[in-house]
Design an enzyme around this catalytic site. Structure first.
Site, short mmCIF file in Angstrom:
data_model
loop_
_atom_site.label_atom_id
_atom_site.label_comp_id
_atom_site.label_asym_id
_atom_site.label_seq_id
_atom_site.Cartn_x
_atom_site.Cartn_y
_atom_site.Cartn_z
CG ASP A 192 -2.29 0.63 0.91
OD1 ASP A 192 -2.30 1.84 0.63
OD2 ASP A 192 -3.33 -0.05 0.94
CG ASP A 193 -0.87 5.09 -0.06
OD1 ASP A 193 -0.76 5.01 -1.29
OD2 ASP A 193 -1.94 5.40 0.51
#
Length: 474
Positions: free
Chosen positions: A280-281
């Site tokens: 994810d980020d």
């Protein structure tokens, strides 16, 4: 460790604090970070980089930590059937008691080399957790050793499931002067069990983070490796004066929601010199979810993110939102290097979020093999419940993006506004995006601003203001 400033108040010119004392060196003088925060402007304001932002943000020590040590019994390989949970909890409790009786000077827990299997344990104030090289703290594979706790007020439920949420492996609430550091020791959440439950839809409650510190101040997390978090890896929330530096954060690139570092409704935060691989980020700035984030009203403000590098084929190098209902302002992102990723920078929001993202500077970004270099996106109809306010629209303003270099990209930037929301004062300067393989034309919907020195040519919405001085040229 102590740093100046306070939650929800303007930063003083002494923040960020000076470099901590080292064994053979002197502390450097502090440098100012960002302009003083202000409410999101009703009209377009000048967009410029924060002046004299520091090259390094580090805490200064105000405590002479007692060298109190409760060294856990050393083992060459700690059997998985034996658990260190009670040992960690006893050690922290004992040190807390001794520190309280020692004039408030603080305490230090050193974990020696070896493999230490544990469930969740809580830190305490004026406390240092030090992991020696060769130390591996392993998260228990028993969900009952990650007890349930109340959801955060600005979310009002677990982020993934209704009701409470699992506590983080290393947790703290209402603390002051906390250090988690080491000589590249490791904390391994062993998150595969949790990812499997998410994939198989057998997850009953929201997964725990690897490290979460809530309602805390004067935090330093540095010089360790964090692996395989069940959910977000490092989550400072409702906290202030936070320094996160020199971390290596690793998770399989398909591991769901394994964000690297997520400052959430927090202020005076510095994230620097980190390498991150995740599903994810790499870094995501957040501030609460829909009507609950709006009602709590704790913004994320005065944040520096610098010299971060890594890869995330699913998400972005640095993301804003999509949970941003308390507001995000005064953020500097610089010296970001991203490769083999979905986006380098992404602003995410949605109908019902409300809030604002304003006074953002993103500069000196390099990228290779990225699908979309810069993306402003609408949400995926992701809400806390059905009672969100459909009239609560976000406001995006005063965003400066400059010094961007990208090669081997799939397409040009995509800037899509939430229907009816205000996106203004968006400034692009000195952007070079080469080797675009699929779609070389920018895609813009209801996003307005200016662009100068940009290749390929920007969309029409950014070409109407070429003489605008607010974007730094005339």
């Amino acid at each position: 460790m102590r740093v100046g400033g306070a939650l929800a108040s303007p930063p003083s010119r002494s923040w960020p604090p000076t470099t901590p004392r080292r064994s053979r060196g002197r502390a450097r003088r502090p440098a100012p970070l960002l302009p003083r925060p202000h409410a999101p402007p009703a009209r377009r304001a000048s967009v410029r980089a924060p002046d004299r932002a520091p090259s390094s943000c580090s805490p200064r020590r105000t405590h002479h930590h007692q060298q109190l040590r409760r060294v856990l019994r050393r083992r060459a390989a700690f059997p998985r059937r034996l658990r260190s949970s009670a040992a960690f909890r006893r050690a922290v409790a004992e040190l807390d008691e001794r520190a309280r009786g020692g004039g408030g000077r603080g305490a230090r827990l050193e974990v020696p080399p070896g493999r230490w299997l544990t469930g969740s344990f809580n830190l305490t104030s004026r406390f240092t957790l030090f992991l020696h090289q060769g130390t591996v703290i392993l998260g228990s594979q028993d969900p009952e050793e990650w007890p349930l706790i109340a959801p955060l007020p600005s979310y009002r439920r677990g982020r993934e499931r209704l009701g409470p949420r699992h506590i983080s492996l290393i947790h703290g609430e209402g603390l002051n002067d906390v250090v988690v550091t080491g000589n590249n020791g490791t904390i391994d959440g062993q998150g595969e069990m949790w990812w499997e439950m998410w994939w198989n839809r057998t997850l009953n409650y929201t997964r725990g983070h690897l490290v979460e510190l809530a309602n805390s101040t004067n935090i330093l997390i540095s010089n360790i490796t964090l692996r395989n978090s069940p959910f977000w890896t490092v989550h400072p929330v409702y906290s202030s004066n936070v320094v996160i530096k020199g971390l290596t954060i690793l998770a399989p690139l398909n591991a769901p929601n394994t964000d690297g570092i997520d400052p959430d409704s927090s202020s005076e935060v510095c994230i620097e010199d980190c390498y991150i691989e995740s599903g994810d980020d790499l870094v995501a700035v957040k501030s609460g979810w829909d009507q609950y984030g709006i009602s709590v009203g704790k913004p994320s403000t005065n944040i520096v993110i610098q010299r971060v590098s890594g890869t995330t084929p699913m998400c972005s190098g640095v993301g804003f939102g999509s949970e941003m209902s308390g507001g995000i302002s005064n953020v500097l992102v610089r010296d970001l290097h991203v490769w083999n990723s979905a986006q380098a920078v992404r602003l995410k929001t949605d109908v019902g979020r409300g809030g604002y993202i304003t006074n953002i500077t993103i500069t000196k970004v390099t990228m290779e093999k990225v699908k979309v270099p810069i993306k402003f996106s609408r949400g995926a109809d992701d809400h806390s419940d059905d009672n969100y306010d459909r009239t609560a629209l976000p406001r995006i303003s005063n965003v400066l993006i400059s010094g961007i270099v990208g090669v081997d990209l799939q397409r040009a930037p995509m800037l899509e506004a939430v229907a009816g929301a205000v996106y203004e004062g968006i400034c692009f300067r000195n952007v070079s995006l080469r080797g675009i393989r699929r779609q070389g034309r920018w895609h813009c919907e209801s996003v307005y601003g200016a662009a100068h020195g940009v290749f390929p040519a920007p969309c029409e919405e950014l070409r109407k203001n070429r003489s605008s001085s607010w974007c730094g040229f005339s």
